[in-house]
Design a protein around this motif. Structure first.
Motif, short mmCIF file in Angstrom:
data_model
loop_
_atom_site.label_atom_id
_atom_site.label_comp_id
_atom_site.label_asym_id
_atom_site.label_seq_id
_atom_site.Cartn_x
_atom_site.Cartn_y
_atom_site.Cartn_z
N THR A 168 5.89 -0.04 8.04
CA THR A 168 6.30 1.36 8.17
C THR A 168 7.07 1.82 6.93
O THR A 168 6.82 2.90 6.39
CB THR A 168 7.16 1.54 9.43
OG1 THR A 168 6.41 1.18 10.58
CG2 THR A 168 7.63 2.99 9.55
N ARG A 169 8.00 1.00 6.48
CA ARG A 169 8.82 1.37 5.32
C ARG A 169 7.97 1.56 4.07
O ARG A 169 8.21 2.49 3.28
CB ARG A 169 9.88 0.30 5.07
CG ARG A 169 10.74 0.55 3.83
CD ARG A 169 11.87 -0.45 3.70
NE ARG A 169 11.42 -1.81 3.46
CZ ARG A 169 11.09 -2.28 2.25
NH1 ARG A 169 11.13 -1.49 1.19
NH2 ARG A 169 10.71 -3.54 2.10
N LEU A 170 6.97 0.72 3.88
CA LEU A 170 6.15 0.78 2.67
C LEU A 170 4.90 1.63 2.85
O LEU A 170 4.08 1.73 1.94
CB LEU A 170 5.75 -0.64 2.26
CG LEU A 170 6.92 -1.56 1.87
CD1 LEU A 170 6.42 -2.97 1.62
CD2 LEU A 170 7.64 -1.02 0.64
N LYS A 171 4.76 2.24 4.05
CA LYS A 171 3.61 3.10 4.34
C LYS A 171 2.28 2.35 4.18
O LYS A 171 1.34 2.84 3.56
CB LYS A 171 3.63 4.37 3.47
CG LYS A 171 4.85 5.25 3.71
CD LYS A 171 4.79 6.51 2.84
CE LYS A 171 5.90 7.49 3.20
NZ LYS A 171 7.24 6.93 3.00
N LEU A 172 2.22 1.17 4.75
CA LEU A 172 1.03 0.33 4.69
C LEU A 172 0.34 0.31 6.05
O LEU A 172 0.99 0.45 7.08
CB LEU A 172 1.41 -1.10 4.30
CG LEU A 172 2.14 -1.27 2.96
CD1 LEU A 172 2.66 -2.69 2.83
CD2 LEU A 172 1.22 -0.94 1.80
N THR A 173 -0.97 0.12 6.04
CA THR A 173 -1.72 -0.01 7.28
C THR A 173 -2.58 -1.26 7.23
O THR A 173 -2.82 -1.82 6.16
CB THR A 173 -2.63 1.21 7.53
OG1 THR A 173 -3.72 1.18 6.59
CG2 THR A 173 -1.85 2.51 7.37
N LEU A 174 -3.07 -1.65 8.40
CA LEU A 174 -3.94 -2.82 8.51
C LEU A 174 -5.33 -2.39 8.97
O LEU A 174 -6.02 -3.13 9.68
CB LEU A 174 -3.34 -3.83 9.49
CG LEU A 174 -1.96 -4.39 9.09
CD1 LEU A 174 -1.39 -5.26 10.20
CD2 LEU A 174 -2.06 -5.17 7.79
N GLU A 175 -5.75 -1.22 8.53
CA GLU A 175 -7.05 -0.69 8.96
C GLU A 175 -8.21 -1.43 8.30
O GLU A 175 -9.34 -1.39 8.80
CB GLU A 175 -7.13 0.80 8.63
CG GLU A 175 -6.12 1.64 9.42
CD GLU A 175 -6.11 3.09 9.00
OE1 GLU A 175 -6.81 3.43 8.01
OE2 GLU A 175 -5.40 3.90 9.64
N LYS A 176 -7.96 -2.07 7.17
CA LYS A 176 -9.00 -2.82 6.46
C LYS A 176 -8.59 -4.28 6.35
O LYS A 176 -7.39 -4.59 6.36
CB LYS A 176 -9.22 -2.24 5.06
CG LYS A 176 -9.70 -0.80 5.04
CD LYS A 176 -9.87 -0.30 3.60
CE LYS A 176 -10.37 1.14 3.58
NZ LYS A 176 -10.54 1.63 2.18
N PRO A 177 -9.58 -5.19 6.23
CA PRO A 177 -9.24 -6.60 6.00
C PRO A 177 -8.33 -6.73 4.77
O PRO A 177 -8.50 -6.01 3.78
CB PRO A 177 -10.60 -7.25 5.77
CG PRO A 177 -11.57 -6.35 6.46
CD PRO A 177 -11.03 -4.96 6.31
N LEU A 178 -7.40 -7.66 4.86
CA LEU A 178 -6.35 -7.75 3.84
C LEU A 178 -6.42 -9.06 3.06
O LEU A 178 -6.40 -10.15 3.64
CB LEU A 178 -4.97 -7.62 4.50
CG LEU A 178 -3.75 -7.85 3.61
CD1 LEU A 178 -3.70 -6.85 2.46
CD2 LEU A 178 -2.47 -7.78 4.44
N LEU A 179 -6.48 -8.93 1.74
CA LEU A 179 -6.35 -10.06 0.83
C LEU A 179 -5.03 -9.92 0.09
O LEU A 179 -4.75 -8.86 -0.49
CB LEU A 179 -7.49 -10.08 -0.19
CG LEU A 179 -7.34 -11.05 -1.38
CD1 LEU A 179 -7.36 -12.50 -0.91
CD2 LEU A 179 -8.43 -10.80 -2.42
N ILE A 180 -4.21 -10.95 0.12
CA ILE A 180 -2.95 -10.95 -0.63
C ILE A 180 -3.11 -11.82 -1.86
O ILE A 180 -3.60 -12.96 -1.78
CB ILE A 180 -1.78 -11.43 0.24
CG1 ILE A 180 -1.38 -10.30 1.20
CG2 ILE A 180 -0.58 -11.86 -0.61
CD1 ILE A 180 -0.20 -10.62 2.10
#
Length: 339
Positions: A168-180
């Protein structure tokens, strides 16, 4: 209050990866004596990481820079700890790291010899790298009788907390697969895969419908920005320096895949049991491998490797230059097939 007979103090190392590997020792200590309270003396930045190890009762943090003498501060911490512990396990090899347990007058002070620590340790071990080739084995050996093999031990396993507040703080979502991607390595540039190579892999993953986040410290922010600029996609986000270590752990826990240099965050990914591709250059996957059986290690094993240098002594860094993006992309595809 727990009896001091059941309490021990672990003096933690100053590197993230070593701190993660110390969890194997912590689990062994807990298994040996379930009633034992385990407190950890550690740098302030590491408190959030240690709080993701459920066996740790308390983190005693301090704000002493790595290598700093801070004589009076160490003495005061030691005095404050007197009467609280029966045992101390001292993981760093430095003379300074053994001062606080000695000033605390902890009866049993166990550690490896190094920097003239004879008078500071009551159980001084010689570090036999033939017997204990892996760093994690050296840590676990401190909980065992001297010269006992340390071949059977639990792997580090971190327990993340909810990533929702950080998302929430960083305005991120998990709507797409995530690669870090973890493109930094505190030790030096001879352990860092090329930014352009990371960008190529990021572009590939985004083209497959995913998103990419870069995690790291403030020192990694410039290389993160470079990778984002080359990738040229709003689905590639540089988070380096925008999270503390605990938040980075929690964000990594929600990723589908992680690609990392041999760094502290590589060990975090392994301890979270994430699908992991670990990239090795000047260091050795024999000594500090990711402690996860499924991790894919990419290492060219050139005649000049491992040199363990911060900067390539030959000036070419072929160990990383010749580790091409298509090799990493192939490993990504392999992960998708096997997981």
């Amino acid at each position: 209050m727990l009896d001091t007979q059941t309490a021990c103090l672990l003096v933690a190392p100053s590197w993230v990866g070593d701190m993660v590997m110390a969890h194997s020792l912590i689990q062994v200590l807990q298994t040996q004596a379930p009633e034992r309270a385990i407190d950890v003396l550690a740098p302030r930045w590491s408190a959030g990481l240690l709080q993701r190890m459920p066996e740790v009762r308390q983190v005693i943090d301090y704000d002493i820079a790595h290598g700093q003498w801070a004589w009076h501060s160490r003495q005061q911490i030691g005095r404050n700890l007197r009467g609280h512990y029966q045992q101390a396990f001292i993981l760093p090899n430095s003379w300074k790291s053994a001062l606080i347990p000695a000033w605390a007058k902890i009866p049993q002070r166990i550690g490896f010899l190094g920097e003239w620590r004879y008078g500071l340790l009551t159980d001084a071990r010689r570090k036999d790298k033939q017997r204990y080739p892996k760093t994690v084995e050296q840590f676990v050996a401190l909980a065992l009788p001297a010269n006992t093999p340390a071949t059977d031990y639990p792997l580090p396993r971190l327990t993340p907390q909810s990533a929702s507040p950080t998302l929430t703080r960083l305005k991120l979502t998990l709507e797409k697969p995530l690669l870090i991607l973890c493109a930094g390595a505190e030790y030096g540039i001879a352990k860092r895969w090329l930014p352009a190579y990371f960008s190529t892999v990021a572009q590939y993953f985004i083209q497959q419908g995913g998103q990419v986040w870069l995690l790291g410290s403030q020192k990694d922010a410039p290389v993160g920005a470079e990778i984002v600029e080359m990738t040229q996609s709003t689905d590639c986000v540089n988070l380096c320096g925008l999270t503390n270590l605990a938040e980075a752990v929690d964000l990594m826990a929600v990723a589908q895949q992680v690609i990392s240099n041999d760094s502290g965050l590589m060990h975090v990914a392994a301890a979270l049991d994430k699908p992991l591709i670990a990239l090795y250059g000047s260091s050795s996957p024999t000594m500090t491998p990711p402690l996860q059986p499924q991790a894919q290690i990419l290492y060219l094993a050139l005649p000049c490797s491992p040199c363990f240098k911060r900067v390539c002594p030959l000036g070419h860094t072929h160990c990383l230059q010749d580790l091409k993006p298509d090799m990493v992309i192939a490993a990504l595809r392999n992960t998708n097939k096997t997981r």
